[in-house]
Design a protein around this motif. Structure first.
Motif, PDB file in Angstrom:
ATOM      1  N   LEU A 198      -6.105  -4.791  -3.098  1.00 54.32           N
ATOM      2  CA  LEU A 198      -6.031  -4.140  -2.026  1.00 54.32           C
ATOM      3  C   LEU A 198      -7.208  -3.261  -1.523  1.00 54.32           C
ATOM      4  N   GLN A 199      -7.631  -2.738  -2.982  1.00 57.62           N
ATOM      5  CA  GLN A 199      -8.664  -1.604  -2.804  1.00 57.62           C
ATOM      6  C   GLN A 199     -10.129  -2.252  -2.982  1.00 57.62           C
ATOM      7  N   PHE A 200     -10.082  -3.459  -3.710  1.00 59.68           N
ATOM      8  CA  PHE A 200     -11.544  -4.001  -3.907  1.00 59.68           C
ATOM      9  C   PHE A 200     -11.664  -5.593  -3.484  1.00 59.68           C
ATOM     10  N   GLY A 201     -10.439  -6.046  -2.854  1.00 59.15           N
ATOM     11  CA  GLY A 201     -10.782  -7.417  -2.532  1.00 59.15           C
ATOM     12  C   GLY A 201     -10.918  -8.339  -3.620  1.00 59.15           C
ATOM     13  N   ILE A 202     -10.561  -8.122  -4.917  1.00 64.91           N
ATOM     14  CA  ILE A 202     -10.696  -8.760  -6.102  1.00 64.91           C
ATOM     15  C   ILE A 202      -9.402  -9.909  -6.182  1.00 64.91           C
ATOM     16  N   ARG A 203      -9.772 -11.031  -6.489  1.00 61.89           N
ATOM     17  CA  ARG A 203      -8.567 -11.966  -6.686  1.00 61.89           C
ATOM     18  C   ARG A 203      -8.219 -12.060  -7.987  1.00 61.89           C
ATOM     19  N   ALA A 204      -7.019 -11.344  -8.380  1.00 63.56           N
ATOM     20  CA  ALA A 204      -6.371 -11.216  -9.373  1.00 63.56           C
ATOM     21  C   ALA A 204      -5.106 -11.963  -9.569  1.00 63.56           C
ATOM     22  N   ALA A 205      -5.009 -12.963 -10.549  1.00 63.11           N
ATOM     23  CA  ALA A 205      -3.703 -13.519 -10.941  1.00 63.11           C
ATOM     24  C   ALA A 205      -3.064 -13.090 -12.221  1.00 63.11           C
ATOM     25  N   ASN A 206      -1.974 -13.262 -12.391  1.00 56.48           N
ATOM     26  CA  ASN A 206      -1.333 -12.850 -13.602  1.00 56.48           C
ATOM     27  C   ASN A 206      -0.367 -13.612 -14.285  1.00 56.48           C
ATOM     28  N   TYR A 207      -0.380 -13.666 -15.668  1.00 52.98           N
ATOM     29  CA  TYR A 207       0.539 -14.538 -16.411  1.00 52.98           C
ATOM     30  C   TYR A 207       1.187 -13.681 -17.452  1.00 52.98           C
ATOM     31  N   PRO A 208       2.371 -13.951 -17.498  1.00 51.29           N
ATOM     32  CA  PRO A 208       3.253 -13.498 -18.716  1.00 51.29           C
ATOM     33  C   PRO A 208       3.076 -13.859 -19.765  1.00 51.29           C
ATOM     34  N   LEU A 209       2.962 -13.141 -21.032  1.00 47.91           N
ATOM     35  CA  LEU A 209       3.052 -13.717 -22.282  1.00 47.91           C
ATOM     36  C   LEU A 209       4.454 -13.640 -22.761  1.00 47.91           C
ATOM     37  N   THR A 210       4.967 -14.620 -23.245  1.00 48.08           N
ATOM     38  CA  THR A 210       6.677 -14.443 -23.586  1.00 48.08           C
ATOM     39  C   THR A 210       6.961 -15.201 -24.686  1.00 48.08           C
ATOM     40  N   GLU A 211       7.796 -15.097 -25.195  1.00 48.31           N
ATOM     41  CA  GLU A 211       8.375 -15.905 -26.570  1.00 48.31           C
ATOM     42  C   GLU A 211       7.971 -17.216 -26.513  1.00 48.31           C
ATOM     43  N   ASP A 212       8.055 -17.931 -25.565  1.00 52.59           N
ATOM     44  CA  ASP A 212       7.970 -19.597 -25.442  1.00 52.59           C
ATOM     45  C   ASP A 212       6.655 -19.645 -25.856  1.00 52.59           C
ATOM     46  N   TYR A 260       0.843  -1.198   0.020  1.00 51.42           N
ATOM     47  CA  TYR A 260      -0.081  -0.025  -0.230  1.00 51.42           C
ATOM     48  C   TYR A 260       0.950   1.278  -0.078  1.00 51.42           C
ATOM     49  N   LEU A 261       2.095   1.443   0.951  1.00 51.01           N
ATOM     50  CA  LEU A 261       2.862   2.548   0.895  1.00 51.01           C
ATOM     51  C   LEU A 261       3.552   2.740  -0.735  1.00 51.01           C
ATOM     52  N   ALA A 262       3.872   1.459  -1.242  1.00 50.09           N
ATOM     53  CA  ALA A 262       4.471   1.798  -2.764  1.00 50.09           C
ATOM     54  C   ALA A 262       3.413   2.085  -3.856  1.00 50.09           C
ATOM     55  N   LEU A 263       2.109   1.682  -3.651  1.00 51.15           N
ATOM     56  CA  LEU A 263       1.312   1.963  -4.622  1.00 51.15           C
ATOM     57  C   LEU A 263       0.606   3.595  -4.351  1.00 51.15           C
ATOM     58  N   ARG A 323      -9.407  -8.891   2.426  1.00 55.67           N
ATOM     59  CA  ARG A 323      -8.348  -7.951   1.913  1.00 55.67           C
ATOM     60  C   ARG A 323      -7.024  -8.846   1.900  1.00 55.67           C
ATOM     61  N   ILE A 324      -6.451  -9.048   2.999  1.00 52.76           N
ATOM     62  CA  ILE A 324      -5.291  -9.696   3.105  1.00 52.76           C
ATOM     63  C   ILE A 324      -5.221 -11.222   2.244  1.00 52.76           C
ATOM     64  N   HIS A 325      -6.193 -11.997   2.015  1.00 52.07           N
ATOM     65  CA  HIS A 325      -6.363 -13.021   1.454  1.00 52.07           C
ATOM     66  C   HIS A 325      -6.091 -12.556  -0.105  1.00 52.07           C
ATOM     67  N   SER A 326      -6.842 -11.552  -0.708  1.00 50.33           N
ATOM     68  CA  SER A 326      -6.819 -11.094  -1.953  1.00 50.33           C
ATOM     69  C   SER A 326      -5.214 -10.760  -2.263  1.00 50.33           C
ATOM     70  N   VAL A 327      -4.761 -10.003  -1.371  1.00 50.89           N
ATOM     71  CA  VAL A 327      -3.285  -9.667  -1.627  1.00 50.89           C
ATOM     72  C   VAL A 327      -2.297 -10.760  -1.673  1.00 50.89           C
ATOM     73  N   HIS A 328      -2.467 -11.754  -0.791  1.00 48.76           N
ATOM     74  CA  HIS A 328      -1.720 -13.258  -0.756  1.00 48.76           C
ATOM     75  C   HIS A 328      -1.975 -13.753  -2.019  1.00 48.76           C
ATOM     76  N   PHE A 329      -3.110 -13.771  -2.554  1.00 47.30           N
ATOM     77  CA  PHE A 329      -3.713 -14.361  -3.797  1.00 47.30           C
ATOM     78  C   PHE A 329      -2.802 -13.860  -4.834  1.00 47.30           C
ATOM     79  N   ALA A 330      -2.775 -12.613  -5.109  1.00 47.41           N
ATOM     80  CA  ALA A 330      -2.157 -12.001  -6.030  1.00 47.41           C
ATOM     81  C   ALA A 330      -0.694 -12.302  -5.987  1.00 47.41           C
ATOM     82  N   LEU A 331       0.066 -12.295  -4.887  1.00 46.74           N
ATOM     83  CA  LEU A 331       1.191 -12.511  -4.642  1.00 46.74           C
ATOM     84  C   LEU A 331       1.804 -13.884  -5.037  1.00 46.74           C
TER      85      LEU A 331
END
Lengths: 277, 277
Positions: free
Chosen positions: B167-181, A164-167, B124-132
């Motif tokens: 952090l702001q909405f409690g939304i569980r967001a994963a992310n996946y990088p698109l690479t040359e592979d 949060y501090l970062a964002l 909130r805590i869950h969502s942050v850890h889910f994102a991480l």
């Protein structure tokens, strides 16, 4: 009797919602269903929303409360056709401000939370990656670049706070977990070696042992790690360490992440790299 | 002619600052130094701040603009003794709201950004850890629990956005990088296998190749990874993929993290787990 409040904006809706929630929080006795409607930036969207407001009024048997930060007059007029108790932030304050500042306002749409300068963007990204790279004591050689180093037992709220501090403020916050490995022979915590040179950057977090146990239980159910005994002991030792070393600390049980962060900034005299968008 | 604005609060100052910046953003021609003063919750602090405002007025040769959300009348009165152009949010709107809602406001201090319920905290805590835990394609077996999965090339803004959503909405967001592979034999990107079953949860990010190159250069200077050619090619391929598969996407060069997040919520029809504090 249930009421509905609409927070309406041509941008993100963050300002209208923040103010709206502030105002309505003062009426804790009234049950109010709050809806945020962002990006109402065309006449068509405004007309569609006006219809929703109208049917909400009919359903509630009460006119909704409408708090908006729309700048475009034509779009506002569409919304104003709907029945509602209107809290008119911009027209209430912009005209007096125009007089005070001796200039016309630009009435530009959705400015507040728009992107800003490249520097701000880069600072923000850097700070987030700094927090992630220096999460959970994973790396300690960047601590000289940290603005602040959060310490505390596992799952007391270090990671969300540093993010949060970062964002929101571009503050580079590292965090380091206090664990049993940092116990002295006599069973008291001692400051981990990596932290000693950076003692003045430390800020402690603590947490109610019961809540800590609940949080840890979701991660590792029925483990020693999440037992009440273990949590109680760790929390007590961490707080004792803060007191002995005069490390300022905050109880995350009592405060939200916003409060923890803004209190830290105030107490530690941190400089924001940018302002919340 | 420089002016100063004070955003004053008995709480975090987030509401006063958000509204203040919104209003003053409409006066882009005026240079305004903006200062946020949170936690003005005692008479002593108010008196000290009044002195600062006074000397600022003398220094500027102009009265400062004062935007406050202080509820306690005595504390406000102290601030009001200082010279200033006062934008009085609460007393302007609370009285009419009292009449409309047929009840007195509680005039309680610093409510808006305070902690709220245990559930909100945990979400909130869950969502942050889910994102991480689900950052950068690190883990894909939790994608069935994700509310949304952000895709895009390396360093296009996936991680900060997913953390903001958490952090702001409690939304569980994963992310996946698109690479040359993920390139096909013919040199076009194809959807990575792990994403195929979750295609409807995907949301793409794209970025101006020049900015991407600048961001990557700070991480790995003068590498192929950060070269303009490479960035251009990756961005083009990612955008082509979004178009072919009808994946909605947003350009992070043009929008702030707040805008990206709130637009995503609107476009993808995501439900917030809680409201911004």
């Amino acid at each position: 009797m249930k009421r509905t409040a609409f927070f309406i904006s041509d941008g993100t809706g963050i300002t209208a919602e923040s103010l709206g929630r502030s105002l309505l929080a003062q009426f804790s006795g009234v049950e109010i269903n709050m809806l945020t409607k962002p990006y109402i930036d065309t006449l068509e969207k405004a007309q569609a929303l006006a219809k929703i407001i109208e049917s909400t009024a009919a359903h509630d048997g009460q006119q909704p409360i409408i708090i908006d930060t729309i700048v475009d007059q034509q779009i506002r007029d569409e919304i104003r056709k709907a029945p509602g108790f209107k809290v008119d932030i911009f027209s209430t304050f912009l005209e007096p401000l125009e007089q005070e500042l001796g200039t016309r306002s630009s009435y530009s749409v959705g400015r507040t939370h728009s992107i800003g300068s490249d520097d701000v963007y880069m600072d923000r990204i850097h700070s987030v990656h700094f927090a992630l790279d220096n999460d959970d004591g994973a790396r300690t050689h960047q601590y000289d670049k940290a603005d602040i180093i959060l310490v505390g037992v596992s799952r007391c709220g270090k990671t969300p706070t540093s993010l949060y501090l970062a964002l929101q403020f571009g503050i580079r916050a590292a965090n380091y977990p206090l664990t049993e490995d940092d116990l002295d022979e006599d069973g008291t915590l001692k400051l981990p070696k990596a932290l000693v040179p950076h003692r003045r950057k430390l800020f402690g977090l603590t947490i109610d042992a019961r809540r800590l146990s609940a949080i840890r239980n979701e991660r590792r159910p029925n483990s020693r790690y999440s037992s009440m005994d273990q949590c109680l002991q760790e929390v007590e030792q961490a707080e004792a360490l803060y007191r002995i070393l005069h490390i300022p600390f905050i109880d995350t049980t009592r405060f939200s992440i916003e409060e923890i962060s803004t209190r830290m900034i105030a107490e530690a005299g941190l400089a924001r790299r940018f302002s919340p968008r």
